[in-house]
Write an enzyme that holds these catalytic residues in place. Structure first.
Site, PDB file in Angstrom:
ATOM      1  N   SER A  11       0.815  -1.217   0.000  1.00  0.00           N
ATOM      2  CA  SER A  11       0.000   0.000   0.000  1.00  0.00           C
ATOM      3  C   SER A  11       0.845   1.263   0.000  1.00  0.00           C
ATOM      4  O   SER A  11       0.504   2.262   0.628  1.00  0.00           O
ATOM      5  CB  SER A  11      -0.943   0.006   1.212  1.00  0.00           C
ATOM      6  OG  SER A  11      -0.198   0.010   2.422  1.00  0.00           O
ATOM      7  N   ALA A  14       3.480   2.848  -5.238  1.00  0.00           N
ATOM      8  CA  ALA A  14       3.379   1.993  -6.421  1.00  0.00           C
ATOM      9  C   ALA A  14       2.034   1.280  -6.472  1.00  0.00           C
ATOM     10  O   ALA A  14       1.308   1.355  -7.476  1.00  0.00           O
ATOM     11  CB  ALA A  14       4.531   0.978  -6.424  1.00  0.00           C
ATOM     12  N   ALA A  47       9.384   8.711   3.062  1.00  0.00           N
ATOM     13  CA  ALA A  47      10.234   9.386   2.075  1.00  0.00           C
ATOM     14  C   ALA A  47      10.237  10.879   2.356  1.00  0.00           C
ATOM     15  O   ALA A  47       9.207  11.534   2.279  1.00  0.00           O
ATOM     16  CB  ALA A  47       9.731   9.101   0.661  1.00  0.00           C
ATOM     17  N   GLN A  48      11.394  11.426   2.688  1.00  0.00           N
ATOM     18  CA  GLN A  48      11.478  12.833   3.075  1.00  0.00           C
ATOM     19  C   GLN A  48      11.736  13.745   1.876  1.00  0.00           C
ATOM     20  O   GLN A  48      11.080  14.755   1.693  1.00  0.00           O
ATOM     21  CB  GLN A  48      12.600  13.027   4.103  1.00  0.00           C
ATOM     22  CG  GLN A  48      12.311  12.407   5.449  1.00  0.00           C
ATOM     23  CD  GLN A  48      13.455  12.645   6.427  1.00  0.00           C
ATOM     24  OE1 GLN A  48      14.542  13.073   6.062  1.00  0.00           O
ATOM     25  NE2 GLN A  48      13.208  12.344   7.696  1.00  0.00           N
ATOM     26  N   GLY A  49      12.719  13.374   1.048  1.00  0.00           N
ATOM     27  CA  GLY A  49      13.236  14.285   0.042  1.00  0.00           C
ATOM     28  C   GLY A  49      12.228  14.776  -0.965  1.00  0.00           C
ATOM     29  O   GLY A  49      11.908  15.969  -1.015  1.00  0.00           O
ATOM     30  N   GLU A 116      19.602  17.575  -4.501  1.00  0.00           N
ATOM     31  CA  GLU A 116      20.164  16.538  -3.642  1.00  0.00           C
ATOM     32  C   GLU A 116      21.420  15.962  -4.278  1.00  0.00           C
ATOM     33  O   GLU A 116      21.771  16.288  -5.416  1.00  0.00           O
ATOM     34  CB  GLU A 116      19.125  15.432  -3.389  1.00  0.00           C
ATOM     35  CG  GLU A 116      17.883  15.944  -2.672  1.00  0.00           C
ATOM     36  CD  GLU A 116      16.844  14.865  -2.432  1.00  0.00           C
ATOM     37  OE1 GLU A 116      17.045  13.736  -2.907  1.00  0.00           O
ATOM     38  OE2 GLU A 116      15.841  15.157  -1.772  1.00  0.00           O
ATOM     39  N   ASP A 220       9.395  -9.089   1.689  1.00  0.00           N
ATOM     40  CA  ASP A 220       8.424 -10.169   1.461  1.00  0.00           C
ATOM     41  C   ASP A 220       8.163 -10.421  -0.027  1.00  0.00           C
ATOM     42  O   ASP A 220       8.082 -11.575  -0.458  1.00  0.00           O
ATOM     43  CB  ASP A 220       7.102  -9.833   2.163  1.00  0.00           C
ATOM     44  CG  ASP A 220       7.292  -9.529   3.640  1.00  0.00           C
ATOM     45  OD1 ASP A 220       8.072 -10.244   4.287  1.00  0.00           O
ATOM     46  OD2 ASP A 220       6.680  -8.566   4.130  1.00  0.00           O
ATOM     47  N   HIS A 241      21.893   4.849   3.127  1.00  0.00           N
ATOM     48  CA  HIS A 241      21.736   6.295   3.250  1.00  0.00           C
ATOM     49  C   HIS A 241      22.862   6.802   4.131  1.00  0.00           C
ATOM     50  O   HIS A 241      23.086   6.288   5.227  1.00  0.00           O
ATOM     51  CB  HIS A 241      20.380   6.656   3.854  1.00  0.00           C
ATOM     52  CG  HIS A 241      20.022   8.091   3.655  1.00  0.00           C
ATOM     53  ND1 HIS A 241      20.647   9.103   4.352  1.00  0.00           N
ATOM     54  CD2 HIS A 241      19.148   8.685   2.823  1.00  0.00           C
ATOM     55  CE1 HIS A 241      20.151  10.267   3.957  1.00  0.00           C
ATOM     56  NE2 HIS A 241      19.246  10.046   3.025  1.00  0.00           N
ATOM     57  N   ARG A 289      25.227   8.934  -3.233  1.00  0.00           N
ATOM     58  CA  ARG A 289      25.119   8.298  -1.916  1.00  0.00           C
ATOM     59  C   ARG A 289      26.162   7.216  -1.680  1.00  0.00           C
ATOM     60  O   ARG A 289      26.650   7.052  -0.561  1.00  0.00           O
ATOM     61  CB  ARG A 289      23.710   7.704  -1.751  1.00  0.00           C
ATOM     62  CG  ARG A 289      22.657   8.757  -1.531  1.00  0.00           C
ATOM     63  CD  ARG A 289      21.282   8.156  -1.493  1.00  0.00           C
ATOM     64  NE  ARG A 289      20.305   9.182  -1.143  1.00  0.00           N
ATOM     65  CZ  ARG A 289      19.001   8.969  -1.130  1.00  0.00           C
ATOM     66  NH1 ARG A 289      18.516   7.796  -1.465  1.00  0.00           N
ATOM     67  NH2 ARG A 289      18.170   9.942  -0.789  1.00  0.00           N
ATOM     68  N   HIS A 350      19.123   1.585   3.277  1.00  0.00           N
ATOM     69  CA  HIS A 350      18.091   2.535   2.864  1.00  0.00           C
ATOM     70  C   HIS A 350      17.256   2.076   1.675  1.00  0.00           C
ATOM     71  O   HIS A 350      16.040   2.194   1.687  1.00  0.00           O
ATOM     72  CB  HIS A 350      18.767   3.868   2.535  1.00  0.00           C
ATOM     73  CG  HIS A 350      17.818   4.963   2.182  1.00  0.00           C
ATOM     74  ND1 HIS A 350      16.822   5.394   3.044  1.00  0.00           N
ATOM     75  CD2 HIS A 350      17.696   5.723   1.067  1.00  0.00           C
ATOM     76  CE1 HIS A 350      16.140   6.381   2.472  1.00  0.00           C
ATOM     77  NE2 HIS A 350      16.642   6.590   1.268  1.00  0.00           N
ATOM     78  N   GLU A 374      10.002  -0.462  -5.116  1.00  0.00           N
ATOM     79  CA  GLU A 374      11.332  -0.838  -4.649  1.00  0.00           C
ATOM     80  C   GLU A 374      11.641  -2.318  -4.769  1.00  0.00           C
ATOM     81  O   GLU A 374      12.806  -2.701  -4.818  1.00  0.00           O
ATOM     82  CB  GLU A 374      11.530  -0.388  -3.191  1.00  0.00           C
ATOM     83  CG  GLU A 374      12.962  -0.531  -2.724  1.00  0.00           C
ATOM     84  CD  GLU A 374      13.211   0.004  -1.328  1.00  0.00           C
ATOM     85  OE1 GLU A 374      14.288  -0.261  -0.776  1.00  0.00           O
ATOM     86  OE2 GLU A 374      12.332   0.703  -0.789  1.00  0.00           O
ATOM     87  N   ARG A 385      21.036   4.160  -7.026  1.00  0.00           N
ATOM     88  CA  ARG A 385      19.899   5.037  -7.310  1.00  0.00           C
ATOM     89  C   ARG A 385      20.253   6.502  -7.109  1.00  0.00           C
ATOM     90  O   ARG A 385      20.837   6.883  -6.099  1.00  0.00           O
ATOM     91  CB  ARG A 385      18.737   4.672  -6.377  1.00  0.00           C
ATOM     92  CG  ARG A 385      17.523   5.567  -6.507  1.00  0.00           C
ATOM     93  CD  ARG A 385      16.495   5.197  -5.464  1.00  0.00           C
ATOM     94  NE  ARG A 385      16.959   5.500  -4.126  1.00  0.00           N
ATOM     95  CZ  ARG A 385      16.393   6.395  -3.313  1.00  0.00           C
ATOM     96  NH1 ARG A 385      15.348   7.089  -3.723  1.00  0.00           N
ATOM     97  NH2 ARG A 385      16.848   6.580  -2.105  1.00  0.00           N
TER      98      ARG A 385
END
Length: 520
Positions: A11, A14, A47-49, A116, A220, A241, A289, A350, A374, A385
């Site tokens: 949920s 995606a 997800a912050q960015g 970023e 999973d 991260h 990163r 991350h 993901e 990424r």
């Protein structure tokens, strides 16, 4: 037994994006979404960015975004996929806006674009420092207004239903018919038969224990696909991260200090106060990163310290609080005043750059099984990424799958699917077996299969993992299904894929680094 036209496992952005689109297009068809926690709990929520999308055509361009993505991917991206995702991004953003998503704007009324690590231009659309939360809120509102969507929280997908479950199927093709799902409140196992199934199950961060991911990220979907013999690749490319908040009191690292904070101008310093990133890369703190994480790892190995620091004390605090209110407050709640204090940080697991192989339409190697988000390997990320490309990828690929199913509807198959067989199993009373092996697995992955690897470490990790696998499988065969037991099995499968695919890679690329691959 539940019969549906479309089964969505997960949920996050995606799964929900696909569900909304397919339910709107076919109001007479049924869509079932299963998610193992509450409906909003997913990697998306944290997800912050933001979302990287080319909007300022005066300064930015599709070409620049494509080049930045290819550079970060270190030669392993699929260039056709990169071009497709980047160019389709603006239209996918328009859909989010039409659904009611709010993103920050500047005084001129234009999007307040962020920058970023790895990006050559300002192109990150964001909502403060809680972009994922805003997207999740928007999508769930859309889901709840559509009567042909059934959302089942606290339902854990155990296994995909494929040909080997069904005796009457005589075909050389591998086909997915739905999934067996555990209702965690009643402990009943439900058979969900579906014309098509979408894996949108998120990441694998909990395999490492120290992670920016929520507790539900146990791989999973990847593990279910692996057991169903779906093609899976690039599992060695784990993105760490660089700047997870390090809890000095408890030694944990889970809260993410966004990449955008370094884009805002923060410096990384070691315990002596030395700003070390210019020594490793000309982009300094704005390097990709993998480079920043490896640089921090090297600093920690040289010093023997447990963490480094992110220095924000020289920044415009009014602007910082406006852009990152959640980060500012969380630090303050942990007795860190960023106006005067450096933030202790450490790299943490991350993002998974590999996963279930899918084509440009999100199709896996099994018929009627699709995947996005993901848990997939699309070819966009390559070996590493580019920051904020993940939400973009999920938006584009959920649309690709939607478009494909509109053009190629799947004919319902009339089959008798057997119920889940747990004859001879008992309710487990030795939960210590699960907890002990989980902790051992996570320590194994952190210490032997982390940012820097070696042939010796990987071989030792494989030996120890084999012992964990044998003990857990023996326990599984005699025990009734529980979520914690299934999650542990899934994490063992994911760890096996990471280790074996790491052993097969003989050249350092992007997020994968082995000491034995360095030219002497």
């Amino acid at each position: 037994m539940i019969n549906t036209n479309y089964l969505v496992i997960g949920s996050g952005i995606a799964g929900l994006t696909f569900a909304v689109k397919i339910a709107e297009k076919f109001p007479n068809n049924k869509v079932v979404i299963v998610t193992k926690s509450t409906e909003e709990e997913s990697n998306t929520k944290y997800a912050q960015g933001g979302v990287s999308i080319v909007l300022d055509n005066d300064k930015d361009s599709f070409k620049k975004h494509i080049e930045d993505t290819l550079i970060a991917g270190d030669g392993l991206c699929d260039e056709d996929v990169v071009e497709m995702v980047v160019k389709k991004g603006p239209n996918r953003l328009k859909e989010l806006l039409l659904w009611g998503a709010n993103f920050d704007k500047n005084d001129e009324g234009n999007f307040d674009l962020g920058k970023e690590g790895g990006h050559s231009e300002y192109r990150i659309v964001h909502h403060k420092d809680i972009t994922g939360y805003e997207i999740e809120r928007t999508l769930l509102e859309q889901v709840h207004r559509l009567p042909n969507i059934t959302l089942l929280p606290h339902h854990f997908a155990i296994d995909l239903i494929t040909d080997h479950h069904i005796k009457e199927v005589k075909t050389d093709k591998k086909i997915c018919y739905g999934a067996y799902v555990l209702d965690q409140k009643s402990n009943n196992i439900i058979t969900i038969k579906s014309d098509s199934t979408l894996l949108a199950s998120g990441g694998i961060g909990r395999v490492y224990g120290h992670t920016t991911n929520p507790i539900v990220a146990t791989g999973d979907g990847v593990a279910m696909a692996y057991r169903a013999k779906t093609r899976i690749s690039d599992m060695e490319f784990i993105q760490f991260h660089p700047t997870a908040l390090y809890d000095i009191r408890g030694g944990r690292s889970s809260f993410l200090i966004s990449e955008a904070v370094r884009g805002f101008g923060a410096y990384l310093r070691n315990e002596k106060g030395y700003r070390f990133m210019p020594d490793y890369d000309e982009r300094a703190e704005l390097a990709s990163r993998d480079i920043v994480s490896q640089s921090i790892d090297n600093e920690l190995k040289k010093s023997g310290e447990t963490h480094v620091f992110l220095d924000c004390t020289h920044l415009d605090m009014t602007g910082f609080k406006a852009h990152f209110p959640n980060i500012y407050k969380h630090c303050l709640d942990n007795h860190i005043n960023i106006e005067t204090d450096w933030i202790p940080v450490v790299p943490a697991s991350h993002y998974l750059c590999g996963g279930v192989d899918v084509d440009i339409n999100g199709k896996t190697s099994i018929e009627n099984l699709f995947a996005c988000g993901e848990c997939t390997r699309t070819g966009l990320h390559g070996a590493n990424r580019l920051a904020s490309n993940s939400l973009l990828e999920a938006m584009v690929y959920s649309h690709q799958i939607f478009k494909y199913l509109c053009e190629h509807p799947i004919e319902p198959l009339q089959l008798n699917i057997p119920k889940w067989n747990d004859e001879g199993t008992v309710i487990p009373d030795e939960h210590i077996i699960i907890q002990h092996n989980l902790k051992e697995l996570q320590a194994l992955m952190r210490n032997y299969v982390g940012i820097v690897r070696s042939d010796k470490r990987l071989k030792n990790a494989k030996k120890r993992l084999d012992l964990i696998y044998e003990e857990v499988e023996e326990f599984y065969k005699t025990s009734k299904i529980t979520t914690s037991l299934c999650e542990l099995r899934n994490m063992i499968s994911v760890a096996y894929l990471i280790i074996t695919q790491s052993m097969a890679r003989k050249k350092n690329k992007g997020g994968f680094f082995s000491k034995d691959n360095v030219k002497k």
